[in-house]
Design a protein around this motif. Sequence first.
Motif, PDB file in Angstrom:
ATOM      1  N   ALA A 138      35.723 -57.884  91.794  1.00 49.74           N
ATOM      2  CA  ALA A 138      34.527 -57.493  92.356  1.00 49.74           C
ATOM      3  C   ALA A 138      34.125 -58.467  93.655  1.00 49.74           C
ATOM      4  CB  ALA A 138      33.204 -57.263  91.327  1.00 49.74           C
ATOM      5  N   CYS A 139      34.172 -59.695  93.396  1.00 51.97           N
ATOM      6  CA  CYS A 139      33.944 -60.844  94.295  1.00 51.97           C
ATOM      7  C   CYS A 139      34.918 -60.205  95.611  1.00 51.97           C
ATOM      8  CB  CYS A 139      34.224 -62.233  94.166  1.00 51.97           C
ATOM      9  SG  CYS A 139      33.157 -62.833  92.956  1.00 51.97           S
ATOM     10  N   GLU A 140      36.163 -60.064  95.401  1.00 50.23           N
ATOM     11  CA  GLU A 140      36.961 -59.694  96.450  1.00 50.23           C
ATOM     12  C   GLU A 140      36.747 -58.396  97.365  1.00 50.23           C
ATOM     13  OE1 GLU A 140      41.699 -58.437  96.872  1.00 50.23           O
ATOM     14  OE2 GLU A 140      41.267 -60.070  95.666  1.00 50.23           O
ATOM     15  N   ILE A 141      36.139 -57.325  96.574  1.00 51.69           N
ATOM     16  CA  ILE A 141      35.638 -56.166  97.375  1.00 51.69           C
ATOM     17  C   ILE A 141      34.502 -56.518  98.132  1.00 51.69           C
ATOM     18  CG2 ILE A 141      34.697 -53.738  96.716  1.00 51.69           C
ATOM     19  CD1 ILE A 141      36.625 -53.817  94.416  1.00 51.69           C
ATOM     20  N   ALA A 142      33.772 -57.437  97.639  1.00 57.70           N
ATOM     21  CA  ALA A 142      32.364 -57.697  98.381  1.00 57.70           C
ATOM     22  C   ALA A 142      32.578 -58.666  99.501  1.00 57.70           C
ATOM     23  CB  ALA A 142      31.257 -58.237  97.414  1.00 57.70           C
ATOM     24  N   LEU A 143      33.400 -59.586  99.317  1.00 53.76           N
ATOM     25  CA  LEU A 143      33.507 -60.708 100.476  1.00 53.76           C
ATOM     26  C   LEU A 143      33.449 -60.147 101.971  1.00 53.76           C
ATOM     27  CD1 LEU A 143      36.043 -63.176  99.005  1.00 53.76           C
ATOM     28  CD2 LEU A 143      33.849 -63.324  99.729  1.00 53.76           C
ATOM     29  N   PRO A 144      33.957 -59.041 102.189  1.00 57.41           N
ATOM     30  CA  PRO A 144      34.326 -58.716 103.765  1.00 57.41           C
ATOM     31  C   PRO A 144      32.637 -58.386 103.955  1.00 57.41           C
ATOM     32  CG  PRO A 144      35.916 -57.535 102.523  1.00 57.41           C
ATOM     33  CD  PRO A 144      35.050 -58.022 101.664  1.00 57.41           C
TER      34      PRO A 144
END
Length: 291
Positions: A138-144
């Motif tokens: 979920a972190c990876e998806i939100a980072l951008p």
Amino acid sequence: MEPHTLASFIRRHPQLQELHISPSDLRSIPLSEFSGISLSSLNSVCLPESLLFIISPDAPLQSVLSPEIEDDNEEIPHFIRHLSRYCTTLTELHLCRPHWNAEVLMHVATLLPKIKSFTFTRMIPGLHHHSNVAFLEACEIALPFFSSLSQLRIEVAGNRELSGFTCVSDYRCDFKMVQIWGNKCPTLSICAFPSGTAWHRIEDNVWMPDLHHKAAIRWFFEAASTDQFPIHVMGSLQQFCDSTGKVDTLGLLNFRSPSAMESIGLYPQTEEDESEFYSSDSDENDVEIEE
């Protein structure tokens, strides 16, 4: 502190700039005691969600620590929306919850995209809990969606006390992940993972761990000897290795990342954390680094 004493203290000091109240302080305090309070000078708070109403909408709020002793998954969207009114001043957000909440990442990223430091601490211990993976995804998806994020810490309470259980394989896995995250969020410069590893960006998308741990040093020598770093930094790394850390042109030893829980005094440092550097007689890739 008695209910009337806490509320009356706040009323007598309307120009407070910092206010820290833990959930345990509120167990026997009716929220009505704080009715009518509006603090317009607050820039740093440690408050449960139920007390956010005492912060004036005009406060120059910069830092929020929100500890909750129970999961409040249904309340988090409302909580983040409430904080979004301070989006022009808020730079640091730290949420402490008993369990991970994957939905919170996108709420923070879309409603508070300009924050510079975000920490989520799971209060239930366990470095390698199966739920860590879903939260990291979920972190990876939100980072951008973050435009200014510099520090991201995804931590487990007391993980520094369990730092001896962080192994070389954790560094191998997290090194791959931090490179992906670095590409997705170019402003990111410091990253900490539930496994206990912590990383800093030395240039472009080149990342190094906190080398004040045995497993980190073992991984570092393994990675350096297998060409996992760009050629243009290998010369500096070679000097660092040959001098056992005395020639440190990249500032590798300048980075030391205490967990966020220690930085706010919730968990003491362990004896291992107090030791400056580590060595191991049983591992040929381990070396004692001197300043």
